[in-house]
Design a protein around this motif. Sequence first.
Motif, PDB file in Angstrom:
ATOM      1  N   THR A  44       3.335   4.926   9.109  1.00  0.00           N
ATOM      2  CA  THR A  44       1.931   5.208   9.349  1.00  0.00           C
ATOM      3  C   THR A  44       1.736   6.684   9.646  1.00  0.00           C
ATOM      4  O   THR A  44       2.671   7.484   9.583  1.00  0.00           O
ATOM      5  CB  THR A  44       1.387   4.311  10.488  1.00  0.00           C
TER       6      THR A  44
ATOM      7  N   PHE B 174      -2.193  -1.396  10.605  1.00  0.00           N
ATOM      8  CA  PHE B 174      -3.308  -1.981   9.866  1.00  0.00           C
ATOM      9  C   PHE B 174      -2.799  -3.063   8.908  1.00  0.00           C
ATOM     10  O   PHE B 174      -2.686  -4.225   9.276  1.00  0.00           O
ATOM     11  CB  PHE B 174      -4.105  -0.897   9.121  1.00  0.00           C
ATOM     12  N   CYS B 175      -2.496  -2.678   7.706  1.00  0.00           N
ATOM     13  CA  CYS B 175      -2.188  -3.657   6.663  1.00  0.00           C
ATOM     14  C   CYS B 175      -0.851  -4.358   6.847  1.00  0.00           C
ATOM     15  O   CYS B 175      -0.730  -5.548   6.543  1.00  0.00           O
ATOM     16  CB  CYS B 175      -2.269  -2.984   5.301  1.00  0.00           C
TER      17      CYS B 175
ATOM     18  N   ASP C 192       0.783  -1.249   0.000  1.00  0.00           N
ATOM     19  CA  ASP C 192       0.000   0.000   0.000  1.00  0.00           C
ATOM     20  C   ASP C 192       0.811   1.294   0.000  1.00  0.00           C
ATOM     21  O   ASP C 192       0.411   2.281   0.636  1.00  0.00           O
ATOM     22  CB  ASP C 192      -0.969   0.021   1.192  1.00  0.00           C
TER      23      ASP C 192
ATOM     24  N   ASP D 150      -4.240  -1.316  -2.332  1.00  0.00           N
ATOM     25  CA  ASP D 150      -5.559  -1.289  -1.717  1.00  0.00           C
ATOM     26  C   ASP D 150      -6.528  -0.611  -2.683  1.00  0.00           C
ATOM     27  O   ASP D 150      -6.380   0.571  -2.992  1.00  0.00           O
ATOM     28  CB  ASP D 150      -5.493  -0.524  -0.398  1.00  0.00           C
TER      29      ASP D 150
ATOM     30  N   THR E 246      -1.374  -6.841   9.961  1.00  0.00           N
ATOM     31  CA  THR E 246      -2.297  -7.926   9.636  1.00  0.00           C
ATOM     32  C   THR E 246      -1.688  -8.897   8.634  1.00  0.00           C
ATOM     33  O   THR E 246      -1.783 -10.119   8.789  1.00  0.00           O
ATOM     34  CB  THR E 246      -3.626  -7.358   9.097  1.00  0.00           C
TER      35      THR E 246
ATOM     36  N   CYS F  25      -7.384  -5.314   5.074  1.00  0.00           N
ATOM     37  CA  CYS F  25      -6.047  -5.094   5.645  1.00  0.00           C
ATOM     38  C   CYS F  25      -5.113  -6.264   5.362  1.00  0.00           C
ATOM     39  O   CYS F  25      -3.915  -6.083   5.185  1.00  0.00           O
ATOM     40  CB  CYS F  25      -6.142  -4.880   7.154  1.00  0.00           C
TER      41      CYS F  25
END
Length: 180
Positions: free
Chosen positions: A137, A112-113, A11, A52, A116, A83
């Motif tokens: 982030t 998040f991504c 992402d 994403d 995960t 995610c």
Amino acid sequence: MKQRSALVIIDVQNGVLDGEAPVQGTSALLANIGALLSCARDRGVPVIHVQDDEVGEAGSAAWDIHASIAPAGGEERVRKLACDAFFETDLAARLERLGVDHLVVAGCKTEFCVDTTCRRAVTLGFGVTLAADAHGTSDSPALPAAAIVAHHNRLLDGFGVMVAGRPCEIRAVPIAQIEL
């Protein structure tokens, strides 16, 4: 047995980097991801860019991967809507086809991504090296971005499970110590 690695970049899209809640420290982040990418390309390590589809409309400037690390010919893209980069995508099948059993992970957004996908990867039987200084982030109401990154590096380092009788775990390592 020697591991076969792939670099998975998650992402790093314009709309994530510069969006409503911009990623902090993008210059250093992009430089570090670029260094990993250059190394992977030089050594013939497979590179998979994850995008994403909820970040802007497909094909828009927001949706595009940042130009400084844009996919080169032959590098794969995986489009996702969750995610978890494995959820309802063919990422695991692509990695299997490439004979990959170890992922080097970089990208956005840490909590998040990136988190995960790293956790899911080990439960699927992959070893994971989280590029400790190549994920980022945004500031949150509770913590600045740098604290979120540091917390996740500590939290994820050593996380793992036994899969088919062998340990699969995450190691958070600075890019200078990553061997592709």
